[in-house]
Scaffold this active site. Structure first.
Site, PDB file in Angstrom:
ATOM      1  N   ALA A  15       0.817  -1.214   0.000  1.00 44.73           N
ATOM      2  CA  ALA A  15       0.000   0.000   0.000  1.00 44.73           C
ATOM      3  C   ALA A  15       0.852   1.266   0.000  1.00 44.73           C
ATOM      4  O   ALA A  15       0.457   2.291  -0.559  1.00 44.73           O
ATOM      5  CB  ALA A  15      -0.934   0.002   1.212  1.00 44.73           C
ATOM      6  N   HIS A  16       2.035   1.213   0.625  1.00 40.74           N
ATOM      7  CA  HIS A  16       2.932   2.372   0.632  1.00 40.74           C
ATOM      8  C   HIS A  16       3.336   2.744  -0.798  1.00 40.74           C
ATOM      9  O   HIS A  16       3.369   3.910  -1.164  1.00 40.74           O
ATOM     10  CB  HIS A  16       4.187   2.073   1.451  1.00 40.74           C
ATOM     11  CG  HIS A  16       3.947   1.894   2.913  1.00 40.74           C
ATOM     12  ND1 HIS A  16       3.543   2.926   3.743  1.00 40.74           N
ATOM     13  CD2 HIS A  16       4.063   0.803   3.697  1.00 40.74           C
ATOM     14  CE1 HIS A  16       3.425   2.472   4.976  1.00 40.74           C
ATOM     15  NE2 HIS A  16       3.728   1.192   4.976  1.00 40.74           N
ATOM     16  N   LYS A  17       3.659   1.724  -1.592  1.00 40.88           N
ATOM     17  CA  LYS A  17       4.080   1.990  -2.965  1.00 40.88           C
ATOM     18  C   LYS A  17       2.936   2.545  -3.806  1.00 40.88           C
ATOM     19  O   LYS A  17       3.137   3.438  -4.631  1.00 40.88           O
ATOM     20  CB  LYS A  17       4.633   0.715  -3.615  1.00 40.88           C
ATOM     21  CG  LYS A  17       6.023   0.333  -3.155  1.00 40.88           C
ATOM     22  CD  LYS A  17       6.558  -0.820  -3.975  1.00 40.88           C
ATOM     23  CE  LYS A  17       7.948  -1.236  -3.514  1.00 40.88           C
ATOM     24  NZ  LYS A  17       8.479  -2.370  -4.304  1.00 40.88           N
ATOM     25  N   ASP A  72      10.504  -2.839  -9.109  1.00 44.76           N
ATOM     26  CA  ASP A  72      11.285  -3.661  -8.195  1.00 44.76           C
ATOM     27  C   ASP A  72      12.385  -2.748  -7.689  1.00 44.76           C
ATOM     28  O   ASP A  72      13.050  -2.071  -8.482  1.00 44.76           O
ATOM     29  CB  ASP A  72      11.866  -4.899  -8.882  1.00 44.76           C
ATOM     30  CG  ASP A  72      12.355  -5.908  -7.852  1.00 44.76           C
ATOM     31  OD1 ASP A  72      11.574  -6.261  -6.946  1.00 44.76           O
ATOM     32  OD2 ASP A  72      13.515  -6.352  -7.934  1.00 44.76           O
ATOM     33  N   PHE A 151       9.434   4.008   4.711  1.00 41.15           N
ATOM     34  CA  PHE A 151       9.294   2.581   4.984  1.00 41.15           C
ATOM     35  C   PHE A 151      10.560   1.885   4.520  1.00 41.15           C
ATOM     36  O   PHE A 151      11.469   2.502   3.970  1.00 41.15           O
ATOM     37  CB  PHE A 151       8.050   1.998   4.295  1.00 41.15           C
ATOM     38  CG  PHE A 151       8.031   2.145   2.791  1.00 41.15           C
ATOM     39  CD1 PHE A 151       8.428   1.114   1.970  1.00 41.15           C
ATOM     40  CD2 PHE A 151       7.605   3.320   2.202  1.00 41.15           C
ATOM     41  CE1 PHE A 151       8.397   1.241   0.579  1.00 41.15           C
ATOM     42  CE2 PHE A 151       7.571   3.478   0.810  1.00 41.15           C
ATOM     43  CZ  PHE A 151       7.971   2.418   0.009  1.00 41.15           C
ATOM     44  N   TYR A 153      14.096   0.590   4.212  1.00 42.10           N
ATOM     45  CA  TYR A 153      15.403   0.987   4.730  1.00 42.10           C
ATOM     46  C   TYR A 153      15.547   2.499   4.889  1.00 42.10           C
ATOM     47  O   TYR A 153      16.631   2.990   5.194  1.00 42.10           O
ATOM     48  CB  TYR A 153      16.510   0.468   3.799  1.00 42.10           C
ATOM     49  CG  TYR A 153      16.590  -1.037   3.731  1.00 42.10           C
ATOM     50  CD1 TYR A 153      17.409  -1.756   4.599  1.00 42.10           C
ATOM     51  CD2 TYR A 153      15.847  -1.749   2.793  1.00 42.10           C
ATOM     52  CE1 TYR A 153      17.478  -3.144   4.534  1.00 42.10           C
ATOM     53  CE2 TYR A 153      15.910  -3.132   2.716  1.00 42.10           C
ATOM     54  CZ  TYR A 153      16.721  -3.824   3.590  1.00 42.10           C
ATOM     55  OH  TYR A 153      16.785  -5.194   3.530  1.00 42.10           O
ATOM     56  N   HIS A 179      14.623   7.376  -5.779  1.00 41.12           N
ATOM     57  CA  HIS A 179      14.889   6.446  -6.872  1.00 41.12           C
ATOM     58  C   HIS A 179      13.605   6.094  -7.611  1.00 41.12           C
ATOM     59  O   HIS A 179      13.593   5.987  -8.837  1.00 41.12           O
ATOM     60  CB  HIS A 179      15.546   5.180  -6.333  1.00 41.12           C
ATOM     61  CG  HIS A 179      14.806   4.531  -5.196  1.00 41.12           C
ATOM     62  ND1 HIS A 179      14.378   5.217  -4.088  1.00 41.12           N
ATOM     63  CD2 HIS A 179      14.410   3.248  -4.999  1.00 41.12           C
ATOM     64  CE1 HIS A 179      13.764   4.390  -3.245  1.00 41.12           C
ATOM     65  NE2 HIS A 179      13.762   3.191  -3.778  1.00 41.12           N
ATOM     66  N   ARG A 180      12.503   5.936  -6.867  1.00 45.89           N
ATOM     67  CA  ARG A 180      11.230   5.602  -7.506  1.00 45.89           C
ATOM     68  C   ARG A 180      10.754   6.771  -8.361  1.00 45.89           C
ATOM     69  O   ARG A 180      10.251   6.589  -9.468  1.00 45.89           O
ATOM     70  CB  ARG A 180      10.212   5.237  -6.422  1.00 45.89           C
ATOM     71  CG  ARG A 180       8.956   4.567  -6.971  1.00 45.89           C
ATOM     72  CD  ARG A 180       8.165   3.857  -5.878  1.00 45.89           C
ATOM     73  NE  ARG A 180       8.883   2.676  -5.411  1.00 45.89           N
ATOM     74  CZ  ARG A 180       9.422   2.549  -4.195  1.00 45.89           C
ATOM     75  NH1 ARG A 180       9.317   3.529  -3.319  1.00 45.89           N
ATOM     76  NH2 ARG A 180      10.059   1.447  -3.858  1.00 45.89           N
TER      77      ARG A 180
END
Length: 199
Positions: A15-17, A72, A151, A153, A179-180
């Protein structure tokens, strides 16, 4: 799939993503409607971030018939030869964020080279095209967790371009740097580009 993108399935059960991608893509792909994916989890047996992202996007598209995006991502630590890398989410064997984080801190005890990077591969599959873009966010591994946000690391990752841990950034700050963000911004640019005529 240029122009109005319409419905797109997000191939994750995290859900975070989903929330993060909704914020990121709202700016880069206005009008896109992201839908949560309720299907079975794909077997991530690729050996790179890109391979695993494509596996997840393909699975979601095949299950739903709706264009799918997936990512990923993980942390690659220089002194650990890129580990945990694609195994970041299951590094400690429990799939628990805190366990993974604590194991990494343990493995980095006494290590002088703290260099690391968050890496994200963003994939898109619609039955006609398969696209993948990579985003990298350089930084270092802290010696102790700092911050309650984010969330994974985030509490032990100090970005090169921020004065605090990723977990101490606001959601908006992280969205602008992560990065995302970098991977999906590149993917969005490709998706939004006009199709090139073959004639």
């Amino acid at each position: 799939m240029s122009g109005a993108l319409g419905r797109v399935v997000v191939a994750t059960h995290n859900a975070h993503k989903v929330a993060e991608l909704q914020r990121i893509l709202a700016e880069d792909l206005p009008g896109v409607v992201l839908e949560a994916y309720e299907g079975p989890e794909a077997v991530e047996d690729g050996v790179t971030f890109a391979e695993n992202a494509l596996i997840k996007a393909r699975e979601a598209f095949e299950e739903t018939g709706v264009p799918a995006i997936a990512d990923d991502s993980g942390i690659a630590v220089d002194a650990l030869d890129g580990a945990p890398g694609i195994f970041s989410a299951r590094y400690a064997g429990t799939r628990d964020d805190r366990d993974n984080l604590e194991l990494l801190l343990t493995n980095m005890q006494g290590v002088a080279d703290r260099g690391a990077a968050f890496v994200c591969a963003a994939a898109y599959v619609d039955g006609e095209r398969e696209l993948v873009e990579l985003g990298v966010w350089r930084g270092s591994v802290l010696e102790a967790a700092a911050g309650e946000g984010g969330f994974g690391y985030d509490p032990i990752f100090q970005p090169d371009d921020a004065p605090v841990s990723a977990a101490e950034l606001t959601a908006e700050q992280k969205d602008a740097l992560s990065h995302r963000r970098r991977a999906f911004r590149a993917l969005a640019a490709t998706l939004a580009a006009p199709a090139v005529s073959q004639g």
